[in-house]
Motif scaffolding. Structure first.
Motif, PDB file in Angstrom:
ATOM      1  N   UNK A  78       0.826  -1.199   0.000  1.00 42.73           N
ATOM      2  CA  UNK A  78       0.000   0.000   0.000  1.00 42.73           C
ATOM      3  C   UNK A  78       0.866   1.257   0.000  1.00 42.73           C
ATOM      4  N   UNK A  79       1.932   1.225   0.771  1.00 44.02           N
ATOM      5  CA  UNK A  79       2.816   2.391   0.870  1.00 44.02           C
ATOM      6  C   UNK A  79       3.520   2.694  -0.448  1.00 44.02           C
ATOM      7  N   UNK A  80       3.614   1.698  -1.320  1.00 45.87           N
ATOM      8  CA  UNK A  80       4.268   1.915  -2.612  1.00 45.87           C
ATOM      9  C   UNK A  80       3.393   2.659  -3.600  1.00 45.87           C
ATOM     10  N   UNK A  81       2.090   2.674  -3.377  1.00 45.43           N
ATOM     11  CA  UNK A  81       1.189   3.297  -4.354  1.00 45.43           C
ATOM     12  C   UNK A  81       0.392   4.465  -3.796  1.00 45.43           C
ATOM     13  N   UNK A  82       0.241   4.536  -2.473  1.00 45.92           N
ATOM     14  CA  UNK A  82      -0.547   5.606  -1.867  1.00 45.92           C
ATOM     15  C   UNK A  82       0.371   6.524  -1.078  1.00 45.92           C
ATOM     16  N   UNK A  83       0.285   7.817  -1.355  1.00 46.38           N
ATOM     17  CA  UNK A  83       1.111   8.805  -0.657  1.00 46.38           C
ATOM     18  C   UNK A  83       0.376   9.248   0.603  1.00 46.38           C
ATOM     19  N   UNK A  84       0.672   8.578   1.719  1.00 46.72           N
ATOM     20  CA  UNK A  84      -0.020   8.883   2.963  1.00 46.72           C
ATOM     21  C   UNK A  84       0.645  10.036   3.686  1.00 46.72           C
ATOM     22  N   UNK A  85      -0.104  11.092   3.899  1.00 46.12           N
ATOM     23  CA  UNK A  85       0.373  12.147   4.777  1.00 46.12           C
ATOM     24  C   UNK A  85      -0.238  11.965   6.167  1.00 46.12           C
ATOM     25  N   UNK A  86      -1.383  11.311   6.199  1.00 46.33           N
ATOM     26  CA  UNK A  86      -2.082  11.104   7.460  1.00 46.33           C
ATOM     27  C   UNK A  86      -2.999   9.891   7.295  1.00 46.33           C
ATOM     28  N   UNK A  87      -2.535   8.734   7.722  1.00 41.50           N
ATOM     29  CA  UNK A  87      -3.276   7.489   7.540  1.00 41.50           C
ATOM     30  C   UNK A  87      -3.963   7.069   8.825  1.00 41.50           C
ATOM     31  N   UNK A  88      -5.222   6.692   8.709  1.00 43.75           N
ATOM     32  CA  UNK A  88      -5.940   6.050   9.809  1.00 43.75           C
ATOM     33  C   UNK A  88      -6.381   4.686   9.315  1.00 43.75           C
ATOM     34  N   UNK A  89      -5.819   3.624   9.901  1.00 46.91           N
ATOM     35  CA  UNK A  89      -6.095   2.258   9.475  1.00 46.91           C
ATOM     36  C   UNK A  89      -6.959   1.579  10.530  1.00 46.91           C
ATOM     37  N   UNK A  90      -8.169   1.245  10.158  1.00 46.95           N
ATOM     38  CA  UNK A  90      -9.122   0.615  11.073  1.00 46.95           C
ATOM     39  C   UNK A  90      -9.173  -0.873  10.754  1.00 46.95           C
TER      40      UNK A  90
END
Length: 287
Positions: free
Chosen positions: A107-119
């Motif tokens: 996921x980190x390879x394709x999505x540029x997370x500046x603020x991730x909330x993983x439920x």
């Protein structure tokens, strides 16, 4: 009123002791006692009174605690709320434990997370969270149909039975399975287990039930159990382990074609073509 004195008062009310409250607050007992007396003077009322060798709240103290406890919590959260507004709105993804753990690197390879909330949510709870706008998108392979939500099948992942090498030659009836503790309710298939095993067709020996699948992996690592897991999870898991603790695929009675488990993105109706949807779909196809 001084907010620190209110905070000191509430900590004292929670602990019922000047000694314990001063330890929690990391201030001296005399300093705490002085702050509480200043609060009483400021309010013009007695908040604390002796009781035996200790202290207790007066009727006014109980009333003050009831009035200020919720307000204090809100006040202490103000700074965090302001800081959150200063950074990008969070990306809120719902998935399930273990899948998320080993999927994150993709996921980190394709999505540029500046603020991730993983439920990490079980089937049913994930769909409810979407409908309540608590998450933006869900990842699942056991979808629960709900009005207002749509599914997109993105990829298929191989599932297999995995365990330590010494269990490779055992028959299915001998293998001690570890499975998720919570059953699935409301799935359109007859599958009731979170691991997706067709128990209604192929019985197995279930020796362990756990809430967290990381606990299941530990039982497998120690040679106590086998588990039905996505192959990409085990591949990533094995990369981090010494050879003696790695898991190996064990022959399964489930046909290969039936072990290809569809993975879905769950989203609100008419909300499929979003940037986040496309990015997560790309990451899923890479596993």
């Amino acid at each position: 009123m001084d907010i620190d004195r209110i905070r000191y008062f509430n900590v004292f009310a929670e602990t019922g002791s000047l000694v314990r409250a001063s330890e929690v607050l990391h201030i001296s007992q005399p300093a705490l006692s002085k702050a509480l007396k200043q609060l009483e003077s400021e309010l013009g009322m007695k908040l604390i009174e002796p009781e035996g060798r200790g202290l207790k709240l007066t009727a006014s103290g109980l009333a003050l605690r009831a009035e200020t406890k919720g307000l204090l919590t809100q006040w202490l959260q103000v700074g965090e709320k302001v800081r959150r507004k200063e950074i990008a709105e969070p990306t809120r993804i719902g998935t399930f434990e273990v899948f998320s753990t080993y999927f994150l690197k993709h996921l980190a390879n394709t999505v540029d997370f500046k603020n991730l909330e993983l439920f990490e949510l079980r089937p049913g709870k994930m769909e409810d969270a979407l409908l309540k706008n608590e998450i933006d998108i869900g990842i699942t392979y056991l979808p629960i149909p709900k009005a207002g939500l749509d599914l997109t099948e993105v990829t298929k992942v191989k599932m297999a039975v995995y365990g330590r090498k010494e269990l490779l030659n055992k028959s299915l009836n001998e293998l001690p399975f570890v499975v998720p503790l919570d059953p699935v309710e409301g799935a359109p298939t007859k599958v009731t287990g979170l691991d997706g095993w067709p128990d209604h067709k192929i019985p197995r020996k279930i020796s362990y039930r756990v809430t967290l699948m990381e606990s299941a992996l530990e039982l497998c690592r120690r040679g106590h159990a086998v588990a039905y897991l996505p192959s990409f999870v085990v591949d990533a898991h094995n990369e981090m382990l010494l050879a003696e603790y790695r898991l190996h695929e064990i022959q399964s009675p489930i046909p290969v074609k039936d072990r290809l488990q569809p993975v879905y993105l769950v989203h609100k109706t008419n909300n499929e073509d979003s940037k986040l949807h496309r990015q997560i779909a790309k990451a899923l196809r890479a596993i």
